[in-house]
Design a protein around this motif. Structure first.
Motif, PDB file in Angstrom:
ATOM      1  N   ILE A  96       0.803  -1.171  -0.092  1.00  0.00           N
ATOM      2  CA  ILE A  96       0.001  -0.011  -0.015  1.00  0.00           C
ATOM      3  C   ILE A  96       0.946   1.175   0.144  1.00  0.00           C
ATOM      4  N   VAL A  97       1.898   1.273   0.745  1.00  0.00           N
ATOM      5  CA  VAL A  97       2.833   2.443   0.908  1.00  0.00           C
ATOM      6  C   VAL A  97       3.428   2.717  -0.584  1.00  0.00           C
ATOM      7  N   GLY A  98       4.024   1.857  -1.091  1.00  0.00           N
ATOM      8  CA  GLY A  98       4.687   1.845  -2.225  1.00  0.00           C
ATOM      9  C   GLY A  98       3.734   1.951  -3.480  1.00  0.00           C
ATOM     10  N   ASN A  99       2.580   1.555  -3.454  1.00  0.00           N
ATOM     11  CA  ASN A  99       1.761   1.682  -4.705  1.00  0.00           C
ATOM     12  C   ASN A  99       1.149   3.254  -4.305  1.00  0.00           C
ATOM     13  N   THR A 100       0.820   3.636  -3.357  1.00  0.00           N
ATOM     14  CA  THR A 100       0.143   4.811  -2.976  1.00  0.00           C
ATOM     15  C   THR A 100       1.400   5.931  -3.525  1.00  0.00           C
ATOM     16  N   PHE A 101       2.524   5.773  -3.088  1.00  0.00           N
ATOM     17  CA  PHE A 101       3.394   6.746  -3.223  1.00  0.00           C
ATOM     18  C   PHE A 101       3.539   6.875  -4.559  1.00  0.00           C
ATOM     19  N   CYS A 102       3.677   5.747  -5.437  1.00  0.00           N
ATOM     20  CA  CYS A 102       4.325   5.845  -6.765  1.00  0.00           C
ATOM     21  C   CYS A 102       3.148   6.264  -7.758  1.00  0.00           C
ATOM     22  N   LYS A 103       2.135   5.759  -7.257  1.00  0.00           N
ATOM     23  CA  LYS A 103       0.704   6.121  -8.093  1.00  0.00           C
ATOM     24  C   LYS A 103       0.619   7.779  -7.927  1.00  0.00           C
ATOM     25  N   THR A 104       0.612   8.286  -6.934  1.00  0.00           N
ATOM     26  CA  THR A 104       0.885   9.684  -6.542  1.00  0.00           C
ATOM     27  C   THR A 104       1.538  10.475  -7.321  1.00  0.00           C
ATOM     28  N   LEU A 105       2.842   9.995  -7.505  1.00  0.00           N
ATOM     29  CA  LEU A 105       3.998  10.579  -8.092  1.00  0.00           C
ATOM     30  C   LEU A 105       3.375  10.606  -9.749  1.00  0.00           C
ATOM     31  N   ALA A 106       3.020   9.409 -10.306  1.00  0.00           N
ATOM     32  CA  ALA A 106       2.614   9.369 -11.757  1.00  0.00           C
ATOM     33  C   ALA A 106       1.448  10.526 -12.043  1.00  0.00           C
ATOM     34  N   TRP A 107       0.426  10.285 -11.222  1.00  0.00           N
ATOM     35  CA  TRP A 107      -0.894  11.195 -11.094  1.00  0.00           C
ATOM     36  C   TRP A 107      -0.405  12.754 -11.159  1.00  0.00           C
ATOM     37  N   SER A 108       0.672  12.931 -10.218  1.00  0.00           N
ATOM     38  CA  SER A 108       1.229  14.353 -10.088  1.00  0.00           C
ATOM     39  C   SER A 108       1.877  14.748 -11.696  1.00  0.00           C
ATOM     40  N   PHE A 109       2.496  13.951 -12.214  1.00  0.00           N
ATOM     41  CA  PHE A 109       3.275  14.187 -13.435  1.00  0.00           C
ATOM     42  C   PHE A 109       2.508  13.994 -14.689  1.00  0.00           C
ATOM     43  N   GLN A 110       1.298  13.430 -14.500  1.00  0.00           N
ATOM     44  CA  GLN A 110       0.282  13.075 -15.686  1.00  0.00           C
ATOM     45  C   GLN A 110       1.135  11.852 -16.535  1.00  0.00           C
ATOM     46  N   LYS A 111       1.736  11.076 -15.760  1.00  0.00           N
ATOM     47  CA  LYS A 111       2.445  10.154 -16.523  1.00  0.00           C
ATOM     48  C   LYS A 111       1.991   8.562 -16.079  1.00  0.00           C
ATOM     49  N   PRO A 112       2.273   7.594 -17.023  1.00  0.00           N
ATOM     50  CA  PRO A 112       1.728   6.539 -16.676  1.00  0.00           C
ATOM     51  C   PRO A 112       2.110   5.583 -15.473  1.00  0.00           C
ATOM     52  N   PHE A 113       1.407   4.807 -14.806  1.00  0.00           N
ATOM     53  CA  PHE A 113       1.831   3.856 -13.688  1.00  0.00           C
ATOM     54  C   PHE A 113       1.470   2.554 -13.894  1.00  0.00           C
ATOM     55  N   LEU A 114       2.322   1.390 -13.617  1.00  0.00           N
ATOM     56  CA  LEU A 114       2.330   0.202 -13.707  1.00  0.00           C
ATOM     57  C   LEU A 114       2.329  -0.603 -12.495  1.00  0.00           C
ATOM     58  N   ALA A 115       1.519  -1.471 -12.034  1.00  0.00           N
ATOM     59  CA  ALA A 115       1.844  -2.107 -10.830  1.00  0.00           C
ATOM     60  C   ALA A 115       2.568  -3.477 -11.408  1.00  0.00           C
ATOM     61  N   ILE A 116       3.350  -3.811 -10.706  1.00  0.00           N
ATOM     62  CA  ILE A 116       4.424  -4.998 -11.309  1.00  0.00           C
ATOM     63  C   ILE A 116       4.276  -6.350 -10.443  1.00  0.00           C
ATOM     64  N   ASN A 117       3.726  -7.571 -10.917  1.00  0.00           N
ATOM     65  CA  ASN A 117       3.928  -8.708 -10.118  1.00  0.00           C
ATOM     66  C   ASN A 117       5.388  -8.887  -9.571  1.00  0.00           C
ATOM     67  N   HIS A 118       5.374  -9.029  -8.360  1.00  0.00           N
ATOM     68  CA  HIS A 118       6.805  -9.110  -7.634  1.00  0.00           C
ATOM     69  C   HIS A 118       7.613 -10.498  -8.410  1.00  0.00           C
ATOM     70  N   LEU A 119       6.958 -11.575  -8.491  1.00  0.00           N
ATOM     71  CA  LEU A 119       7.632 -12.769  -8.778  1.00  0.00           C
ATOM     72  C   LEU A 119       7.914 -12.705 -10.463  1.00  0.00           C
ATOM     73  N   GLU A 120       7.211 -12.030 -11.217  1.00  0.00           N
ATOM     74  CA  GLU A 120       7.450 -11.754 -12.634  1.00  0.00           C
ATOM     75  C   GLU A 120       8.398 -10.687 -12.736  1.00  0.00           C
ATOM     76  N   GLY A 121       8.624  -9.620 -11.566  1.00  0.00           N
ATOM     77  CA  GLY A 121       9.845  -8.771 -11.661  1.00  0.00           C
ATOM     78  C   GLY A 121      10.916  -9.425 -11.632  1.00  0.00           C
ATOM     79  N   HIS A 122      10.954 -10.269 -10.789  1.00  0.00           N
ATOM     80  CA  HIS A 122      12.514 -11.231 -10.539  1.00  0.00           C
ATOM     81  C   HIS A 122      12.649 -11.902 -11.641  1.00  0.00           C
ATOM     82  N   ALA A 123      11.786 -12.434 -12.196  1.00  0.00           N
ATOM     83  CA  ALA A 123      12.029 -13.436 -13.384  1.00  0.00           C
ATOM     84  C   ALA A 123      12.445 -12.650 -14.633  1.00  0.00           C
ATOM     85  N   LEU A 124      11.876 -11.548 -14.908  1.00  0.00           N
ATOM     86  CA  LEU A 124      12.118 -10.540 -16.174  1.00  0.00           C
ATOM     87  C   LEU A 124      13.315  -9.815 -15.925  1.00  0.00           C
ATOM     88  N   THR A 125      13.829  -9.913 -14.662  1.00  0.00           N
ATOM     89  CA  THR A 125      15.139  -8.958 -14.678  1.00  0.00           C
ATOM     90  C   THR A 125      16.400  -9.684 -15.525  1.00  0.00           C
TER      91      THR A 125
END
Length: 161
Positions: A96-125
């Motif tokens: 909740i902390v990370g998503n709210t922080f990041c979504k707020t930044l994206a909204w503030s700058f009118q930029k896109p936001f993506l929520a990334i699946n944690h396991l897929e993030g590791h794999a796709l590194t």
């Protein structure tokens, strides 16, 4: 930003457990910043991670991590084209902390936001590290659970188009 515009910088926020991390990569897959602030001292006396303490520590650390990441990358926040954060799985308070922080930044700058699946993030590194890694690829993902002595292993076939 439209779908055909090139993304120059991507900011990623990771708060799924007890580390507060912010990374910035550029369009050439260069890691411009990778800041990790750990909470080891907060949880040491409990012998493991306390989710509520972790979430509150993320609140204290996340803006510090952002400032350090921007300084290390030598860019301004306005230059970020895409904002991402871990969407799960993980400890709900930290997510909740990370998503709210990041979504707020994206909204503030009118930029896109993506929520990334944690396991897929590791794999796709792996795709950041190896340009010649093509889809589909097979991956062994091992997950050590701190609450038990069990190790879970998943074989995942990634095939994104």
């Amino acid at each position: 930003m439209t779908s055909h515009q090139k993304v120059k910088y991507v900011l990623g926020v990771e708060t799924s457990c007890d580390d507060t991390a912010i990374g910035i990569i550029d369009s050439s897959k260069n890691i411009k910043a990778n800041i990790v602030l750990n909470q080891n001292n907060y949880h040491k006396e409990f012998g493991g991670i306390v989710p509520e303490i972790a979430a509150r520590a993320h609140l204290s650390f996340i803006d510090i991590a952002l400032k350090k990441a921007l300084t290390r990358a030598k860019i301004k926040l306005e230059e970020i084209d895409l904002f991402c954060s871990t969407g799960g799985p993980g400890l709900i308070g930290g997510l909740i902390v990370g998503n709210t922080f990041c979504k707020t930044l994206a909204w503030s700058f009118q930029k896109p936001f993506l929520a990334i699946n944690h396991l897929e993030g590791h794999a796709l590194t792996a795709r950041l590290l190896y340009d010649d890694l093509n889809y589909p690829f097979l991956l062994l993902l091992c997950i050590a659970r701190r609450s038990s002595s069990k190790l879970s292993s998943l074989f995942i076939l990634f095939n994104y188009n």
